[in-house]
Design an enzyme around this catalytic site. Sequence first.
Site, mmCIF file in Angstrom:
data_model
loop_
_atom_site.group_PDB
_atom_site.id
_atom_site.type_symbol
_atom_site.label_atom_id
_atom_site.label_comp_id
_atom_site.label_asym_id
_atom_site.label_seq_id
_atom_site.Cartn_x
_atom_site.Cartn_y
_atom_site.Cartn_z
ATOM 1 C CB CYS A 55 13.963 47.473 4.047
ATOM 2 S SG CYS A 55 15.365 46.839 4.936
ATOM 3 C CB CYS A 58 15.995 45.104 1.876
ATOM 4 S SG CYS A 58 15.119 44.727 3.253
ATOM 5 C CB CYS A 197 2.049 24.270 16.308
ATOM 6 S SG CYS A 197 0.863 23.195 17.467
ATOM 7 C CB CYS A 200 2.191 20.324 16.000
ATOM 8 S SG CYS A 200 0.612 21.334 15.445
#
Length: 448
Positions: A55, A58, A197, A200
């Site tokens: 990248c 980056c 989740c 969850c």
Amino acid sequence: MRPLLLGVLGCSLVLGVQGFYSAGDDVVELTPSNFNREVIQSDSLWLVEFYAPWCGHCQSLTADWKKAATALKGIVKVGAVDADQHKSLGSQYGVRGFPTIKIFGANKNKPEDYQGGRSSQAIVDGSLNALRSLVKERLSGRSGGSDYSRQSSGGGGGGGGGGGSSKDVVELTDDNFDRMVLDGDEVWMVEFFAPWCGHCKNLEPEWAAAASAVKEQTKGKVRLGAVDATIHQGVASRYGIRGFPTIKVFRKGEEPEDYQGGRSRSDIIARATDLFSDNAPAPELLEILDQDLLKKSCEDSQLCVIAVLPHILDTGAAGRNGYLKVMMKMAEKYKKKMWGWLWTEAGAQMDLESSLGIGGFGYPAMAAINSRKMKFALLKGSFSETGIHEFLRDLSMGRGSTATVGGGALPKVYTVEPWDGKDGELPMEDEYDLSDVDLDDDFDKDEL
């Protein structure tokens, strides 16, 4: 030529990867093996860059990232993850592009996206702003952390109230799982979850409330734990976790079994108490010897069942043991209830008998006391397995008549010696020898 050119570029990219960050930089290189230890379990604020070596943005950020890390040394932790190599970490935190910068603050499992500029000054300013917010949260008493409070040591407070507290859910990790779950004597219900989740998150308050209730009702013999399976992948992989949340039951020396019940707190509590009763011994049947014993047994239990047995001279040891055997069978039958089981001899605790209205029905007699409400119920049927079972079954179902304990408090109990297990003996009567007594000379034998 193009393949050769690509090969040269590939080599240069590899060199670039190796040169991004080194041990001499103040940027901490993070990987799946150290991320939990360095970031999640840390109390520090972390700024983490997720990058890919190929990248261009980056590569452009690297110098400023290093400079910011040096400026923030000792104040804010600065790390970097090669998300191209460690795709699991990138996926765990929803990284879609590079570079992505996330702030791991109060709640390490729910990091915030960094939205500031990419210069070293902007990065420092953004970090200090995040640090101020973290400090304000701590001053206000709000706590962060994972979805469940950290309890790697197995500690935590009690509290079996309605809402419960996540402090009673033990946080399990790759490091403590075997020691606490597999090597411990408790029965465990373990939830494997992922922070992202939805199911969850819906389960979390139910699991927390159930953990508090189960801890109280089983005296800590059944524990509820939680594993963040996205971080502790070792233990999650060992048990073949594929979806979230997954709940498993662990009993010492046995293979774990899948929990197939409902996800409400009442469903979880019911299963936990079943697990407890399957593995728990029957409660001890205690003779009432002093005030402390009565107080502790009744106040620590929802109900305390008290029998007043006939005097030992009326039944002998065999008869008394027969009554005690019936009580012990009933204690085993109702052990899931966590009731206290007590007995005393008729006449030994008259204040207790009077406060419970015992005496008019003869002996043996039985009463069940709810010390929190100071209510009691009397056994009206036979002192037998059938009679006692019907009496206790009705109480369990909210049936049967009750009355207030005399005086509105537990009565005074006298300290007595425990029964020695033997037959009773009649008290010895004094014998008088009249052979040495002088009779009056005027005593007229004819008057006899």
